[in-house]
Design a protein around this motif. Structure first.
Motif, mmCIF file in Angstrom:
data_model
loop_
_atom_site.group_PDB
_atom_site.id
_atom_site.type_symbol
_atom_site.label_atom_id
_atom_site.label_comp_id
_atom_site.label_asym_id
_atom_site.label_seq_id
_atom_site.Cartn_x
_atom_site.Cartn_y
_atom_site.Cartn_z
ATOM 1 N N LEU A 130 0.834 -1.204 0.000
ATOM 2 C CA LEU A 130 0.000 0.000 0.000
ATOM 3 C C LEU A 130 0.870 1.256 0.000
ATOM 4 N N GLY A 131 1.948 1.232 0.769
ATOM 5 C CA GLY A 131 2.860 2.368 0.773
ATOM 6 C C GLY A 131 3.501 2.590 -0.584
ATOM 7 N N LEU A 132 3.896 1.510 -1.244
ATOM 8 C CA LEU A 132 4.486 1.624 -2.565
ATOM 9 C C LEU A 132 3.465 2.137 -3.576
ATOM 10 N N LEU A 133 2.236 1.662 -3.486
ATOM 11 C CA LEU A 133 1.178 2.144 -4.374
ATOM 12 C C LEU A 133 0.982 3.646 -4.209
ATOM 13 N N SER A 134 0.939 4.107 -2.966
ATOM 14 C CA SER A 134 0.770 5.541 -2.715
ATOM 15 C C SER A 134 1.951 6.340 -3.250
ATOM 16 N N LEU A 135 3.158 5.792 -3.116
ATOM 17 C CA LEU A 135 4.337 6.494 -3.606
ATOM 18 C C LEU A 135 4.322 6.621 -5.133
ATOM 19 N N THR A 136 3.939 5.555 -5.822
ATOM 20 C CA THR A 136 3.874 5.636 -7.285
ATOM 21 C C THR A 136 2.812 6.637 -7.728
ATOM 22 N N LEU A 137 1.684 6.674 -7.041
ATOM 23 C CA LEU A 137 0.643 7.647 -7.387
ATOM 24 C C LEU A 137 1.088 9.073 -7.064
ATOM 25 N N LEU A 138 1.854 9.226 -5.990
ATOM 26 C CA LEU A 138 2.371 10.547 -5.641
ATOM 27 C C LEU A 138 3.303 11.072 -6.728
ATOM 28 N N LEU A 139 4.086 10.190 -7.336
ATOM 29 C CA LEU A 139 4.988 10.586 -8.414
ATOM 30 C C LEU A 139 4.264 10.688 -9.759
ATOM 31 N N GLY A 140 3.248 9.869 -9.960
ATOM 32 C CA GLY A 140 2.630 9.773 -11.272
ATOM 33 C C GLY A 140 1.469 10.703 -11.517
ATOM 34 N N THR A 141 0.630 10.947 -10.505
ATOM 35 C CA THR A 141 -0.553 11.784 -10.746
ATOM 36 C C THR A 141 -0.219 13.243 -11.085
ATOM 37 N N PRO A 142 0.838 13.857 -10.511
ATOM 38 C CA PRO A 142 1.193 15.196 -10.997
ATOM 39 C C PRO A 142 1.584 15.203 -12.476
ATOM 40 N N LEU A 143 2.193 14.118 -12.932
ATOM 41 C CA LEU A 143 2.518 14.006 -14.356
ATOM 42 C C LEU A 143 1.258 14.037 -15.209
ATOM 43 N N LEU A 144 0.214 13.346 -14.771
ATOM 44 C CA LEU A 144 -1.037 13.342 -15.512
ATOM 45 C C LEU A 144 -1.640 14.740 -15.566
ATOM 46 N N SER A 145 -1.548 15.485 -14.478
ATOM 47 C CA SER A 145 -2.073 16.849 -14.460
ATOM 48 C C SER A 145 -1.290 17.755 -15.405
ATOM 49 N N LEU A 146 0.034 17.615 -15.415
ATOM 50 C CA LEU A 146 0.860 18.425 -16.310
ATOM 51 C C LEU A 146 0.581 18.103 -17.775
ATOM 52 N N LEU A 147 0.536 16.825 -18.098
ATOM 53 C CA LEU A 147 0.252 16.419 -19.476
ATOM 54 C C LEU A 147 -1.161 16.816 -19.892
ATOM 55 N N GLY A 148 -2.098 16.699 -18.956
ATOM 56 C CA GLY A 148 -3.467 17.100 -19.261
ATOM 57 C C GLY A 148 -3.589 18.591 -19.509
ATOM 58 N N GLY A 149 -2.831 19.391 -18.761
ATOM 59 C CA GLY A 149 -2.836 20.828 -19.006
ATOM 60 C C GLY A 149 -2.307 21.183 -20.380
ATOM 61 N N LEU A 172 0.922 9.727 -24.205
ATOM 62 C CA LEU A 172 1.951 10.305 -23.344
ATOM 63 C C LEU A 172 1.925 9.704 -21.945
ATOM 64 N N ALA A 173 0.747 9.238 -21.515
ATOM 65 C CA ALA A 173 0.614 8.699 -20.165
ATOM 66 C C ALA A 173 0.978 7.222 -20.067
ATOM 67 N N VAL A 174 1.201 6.570 -21.197
ATOM 68 C CA VAL A 174 1.513 5.128 -21.174
ATOM 69 C C VAL A 174 2.762 4.822 -20.340
ATOM 70 N N PRO A 175 3.885 5.571 -20.487
ATOM 71 C CA PRO A 175 5.047 5.261 -19.615
ATOM 72 C C PRO A 175 4.729 5.408 -18.140
ATOM 73 N N VAL A 176 3.932 6.405 -17.779
ATOM 74 C CA VAL A 176 3.559 6.588 -16.377
ATOM 75 C C VAL A 176 2.779 5.373 -15.884
ATOM 76 N N LEU A 177 1.865 4.910 -16.704
ATOM 77 C CA LEU A 177 1.058 3.740 -16.349
ATOM 78 C C LEU A 177 1.930 2.496 -16.205
ATOM 79 N N ILE A 178 2.870 2.317 -17.122
ATOM 80 C CA ILE A 178 3.727 1.122 -17.107
ATOM 81 C C ILE A 178 4.615 1.103 -15.862
ATOM 82 N N PHE A 179 5.284 2.218 -15.587
ATOM 83 C CA PHE A 179 6.200 2.243 -14.451
ATOM 84 C C PHE A 179 5.449 2.270 -13.118
#
Length: 224
Positions: A130-149, A172-179
């Protein structure tokens, strides 16, 4: 007015507007919860299978939930003329692009991050994962916001802009999803996750340095 004060005022404006339209802010979160909750019903209650698919399911649902709110990022301000006024000051386009991405993450990305551990428990993930899941989302969701903007700025004022937005963001979001999902899969397989996290952090850093400039340029072009 200094750039820092102006950015804080813009951010506060975005947050107040979101509070006045709570339905728009809650829709992606509700979709995220409902979509992720339907998967156990569809594939069956077998614990090991649910645990193995948890990372991919939660990340796909988070990506789709983020996409629901991206098209309207600049649309309302463009329609009532506010966007033209906001872009009149020097370097205002860059500041606006950064603030819009930050506000989108605070309004839509942060709630997904907070709810994700509860969905992980539903899939049977242990606390360490669960901690690792939260960490990946913490790194990845800002990327989605930037790309979406960036995509929202590129499609501003176009017919069928929402569809074009999806076509731009998804590749553009595929690498974020994969990693992001790959880190959890690697942990479950007993492999090191440092590579996945490092790549996510590198992508986020590159996006922070480059995407707001590209978004600012796209805004200028869309309104010219």
């Amino acid at each position: 007015m200094s750039a820092g004060v102006s950015a804080r005022l813009l951010l506060w404006r975005e947050l107040r507007l979101a509070l006045r339209r709570p339905t728009q802010g809650l829709l992606p979160l509700v979709f995220f919860i409902v979509a992720a909750s339907l998967f156990p019903l569809g594939v069956g209650p077998e614990p090991q299978r649910l645990r193995e698919m948890a990372g991919g399911v939660i990340w796909v649902c988070a990506l789709l939930a983020a996409l629901l709110s991206l098209h309207a990022l600049f649309e309302a301000d463009a329609q009532d003329g506010t966007l033209d006024q906001l872009l009149m000051a020097p370097h205002s386009a860059l500041r606006l692009a950064a603030v819009k991405a930050a506000s989108h993450w605070l309004i839509h990305g942060l709630p997904l991050l907070l709810v994700a551990p509860l969905l992980g428990l539903m899939f049977g993930l242990p606390v360490s994962e669960l901690g690792l899941l939260s960490l990946t989302l913490l790194l990845g969701t800002p990327l989605l916001s930037l790309l979406g903007g960036l995509a929202a700025a590129l499609t501003l004022g176009l017919r069928h802009g929402a569809l074009l937005n999806l076509l731009i963001v998804l590749p553009l979001a595929v690498p974020v999803l994969i990693f992001g999902s790959g880190a959890l899969a690697a942990r479950q397989a007993g492999l090191a996750v440092d590579g996945h996290l490092s790549l996510l952090a590198a992508l986020l850093l590159a996006a922070l340095l480059c995407v707001p400039w590209a978004t600012a340029a796209a805004l200028r072009i869309s309104l010219s």
